[in-house]
Design an enzyme around this catalytic site. Sequence first.
Site, short mmCIF file in Angstrom:
data_model
loop_
_atom_site.label_atom_id
_atom_site.label_comp_id
_atom_site.label_asym_id
_atom_site.label_seq_id
_atom_site.Cartn_x
_atom_site.Cartn_y
_atom_site.Cartn_z
N ASP B 91 0.98 -1.26 0.07
CA ASP B 91 0.00 -0.13 -0.24
C ASP B 91 0.73 1.16 -0.09
O ASP B 91 2.16 1.31 0.25
CB ASP B 91 -0.85 -0.02 1.27
CG ASP B 91 -0.26 0.07 2.66
OD1 ASP B 91 0.84 -0.77 2.68
OD2 ASP B 91 -0.52 0.79 3.46
N GLU B 156 -0.16 -0.94 5.49
CA GLU B 156 0.79 -0.21 6.52
C GLU B 156 0.80 0.86 6.58
O GLU B 156 0.98 1.55 7.88
CB GLU B 156 2.23 -0.66 5.70
CG GLU B 156 3.45 -0.55 6.81
CD GLU B 156 4.18 0.88 6.85
OE1 GLU B 156 4.99 1.12 7.67
OE2 GLU B 156 3.75 1.62 5.82
#
Lengths: 464, 464
Positions: B91, B156
């Site tokens: 991400d 994250e």
Amino acid sequence: MDPKLGRMTLKEWVAIESDSVQPVPRFRQELFRMMAVAADTLQRLGARVASVDMGPQQLPDGQSLPIPPVILAELGSDPTKGTVCFYGHLDVQPADRGDGWLTDPYVLTEVDGKLYGRGATDNKGPVLAWINAVSAFRALEQDLPVNIKFIIEGMEEAGSVALEELVEKEKDRFFSGVDYIVISDNLWISQRKPAITYGTRGNSYFMVEVKCRDQDFHSGTFGGILHEPMADLVALLGSLVDSSGHILVPGIYDEVVPLTEEEINTYKAIHLDLEEYRNSSRVEKFLFDTKEEILMHLWRYPSLSIHGIEGAFDEPGTKTVIPGRVIGKFSIRLVPHMNVSAVEKQVTRHLEDVFSKRNSSNKMVVSMTLGLHPWIANIDDTQYLAAKRAIRTVFGTEPDMIRDGSTIPIAKMFQEIVHKSVVLIPLGAVDDGEHSQNEKINRWNYIEGTKLFAAFFLEMAQLH
Amino acid sequence: MDPKLGRMTLKEWVAIESDSVQPVPRFRQELFRMMAVAADTLQRLGARVASVDMGPQQLPDGQSLPIPPVILAELGSDPTKGTVCFYGHLDVQPADRGDGWLTDPYVLTEVDGKLYGRGATDNKGPVLAWINAVSAFRALEQDLPVNIKFIIEGMEEAGSVALEELVEKEKDRFFSGVDYIVISDNLWISQRKPAITYGTRGNSYFMVEVKCRDQDFHSGTFGGILHEPMADLVALLGSLVDSSGHILVPGIYDEVVPLTEEEINTYKAIHLDLEEYRNSSRVEKFLFDTKEEILMHLWRYPSLSIHGIEGAFDEPGTKTVIPGRVIGKFSIRLVPHMNVSAVEKQVTRHLEDVFSKRNSSNKMVVSMTLGLHPWIANIDDTQYLAAKRAIRTVFGTEPDMIRDGSTIPIAKMFQEIVHKSVVLIPLGAVDDGEHSQNEKINRWNYIEGTKLFAAFFLEMAQLH
């Protein structure tokens, strides 16, 4: 009468997203469409209409956008009658459904007699009320009691860009036969009692930019070793006003007109139910507890509001960013006899003082992007009397004689350039929420306002 | 070998807008696509791949969004070899062309040997470098020197939502055979000299909401009589940190590990050309003038950054609004041995103190939306030695032994739950601009990084 006249409805006008604040081509196109629709409406009413090309608007980033045309229209030129010029604007403040609107801001929606929509009260509704009043005489096949002129613009919310130059140019042409100027661009101070407005505050709008670099930083990678622009900006904005609303810029109150006992009495005469005001505003507690203090702090004392910050993280969620360049935005509402350029100097000097004490390595730039004068009128003029009589006829009451805390710079401008009496006749109720989410005008205000303007024409014919 | 393997390029991965920060369905769909693409890539490499369903993410507004699956993959299970588990995330932080990107953030674009794109260095590039190193052994038809496991997530940047629960659950299953954990999710502190990271700061992310009412106000109509939420918020944010970067929250430094002469010497050993650092950062002047002070304030002292304000006016142009409800966002980078819940209490108490002194009638709510622990490792572990040797082999130099000012909470989490040695082997150069506009990874770093990981496998096989 043109049978299509019935098609000019507030719903259709509100549906046009004529936002003049956000400088993007899409809204600018909507503004041009808005002005074309209005010009068409006035032509169908029988008016001679000129749409004046206003040239380009220079934006701070160096780009430019076209300014929507200003409409100058005339209806009747009987030299035995007085001539009233109506000013209105058809641009609106930004509105976004996601900001808390309960209905689509660009779909006029009636709920419990309230007509919700961006521009419903500021200022599309009042402009249409005036047009409706004129067309009522047309529909009854009666002569208009007065000659009517219209000046209608599309950049009021962005500071009436280039309007002053136009009025200056038309001083001895379009405005040569004008006797009175009527503006209807503000609100009553109660839900049901009409008002006449004889003064407005001005506005100095400031931007203060603090820049380390153009790029943002990651707060893990750089947090702890930077003069962070947001820390500087928050300190700058925090130095402007204290928690009691007192502006901390040195010298800012120097030119404010001293308060007299006589002036205090004018506030005492005004109807303002504080409880109702608090309820309709949905504000639990104001800074002041008395009617007089509240009115004075809205009308005759300056105020400072912090509007927001451009360039920082403004979305929902979390982002661990150190913004590299941020622009704080705030404005000061000016009152007689504060001077725009003196205020600009005072604010700039103050921010430079505060910034220099921080020993920051960032760059700060202060700019005043709007400077609008306050305005105050002579309330013994003929049209003030006519407006009072019309209000008695339609509403059966004396009006509140009020000022407006908002800025309607064209009032001051018309008075200074055209040298004619200017009056503000608001139609909207105190809770209309202009500039806010869920702006509305009450159906009752819209209809009684139309009647008020028609009665005003008749009273003016008698008094002139 | 599957001929399609050559198709997994960084360009394709960067093109997927896998933004986990903005909680909207469109980006969440992109995250699911990203994880599916990665799972497919690992399967083609011959790994056994499980995509673990992570359930829904509850958002502060009461809504929920699905969490992208976490990939658990295994390649080799030779009991005579050591097993290295690689952690990465796919991400990214938000990126918008209009925020100052010179190229489309989601189109990997090479300029002068630099590969620009959101996620190029954080963390898609390093994940692919590890995969490339594995596939190099495959392409040469050589056995892998170690067993490899992968744990790859997609949340994250949003705080690794639900990851800790998964690691806890898999402690005695997926992680049972794991000897070492490698993370490659940060940067060197120079342009050309590699580094090994043995500690990271934590992060406590705060939101402070000040509310008068849900609707905004018009600054003309209400300016002067309100406790304006922005004035309160600016005062609250302005009370957090002084102009020298010192945090003003009482007690915040109490648990920070005292500085010893020995620790100072470790900073002295580190290569950091301040002039080059300033130039590559494009920062004219830092808060501190020596290498040691700068490193300490990035690694071993807490820092506080103000990220922005939600609910105020944040667009270009002018808007005369008094925001009715605003949310300030700031975070504190935590260092050993600061405690997340103690910091939460200190910050909340401090803001409540400041707010109560203002006598504002607004409502204030403080919430800590993320609380991530700092982490520090034992640098005498086997894999630290292997990583140093691999760096000598590929780069011909000793690494800088560094900490990271950023938060990589999974380092701390793996150490606490799995009880295995954790090392961070960064691949990106100091100027990669992770989380910022124009994020990039150098082509050289990407290729030499791939070689470094391959060399690391060989060294691990020898030392294990």
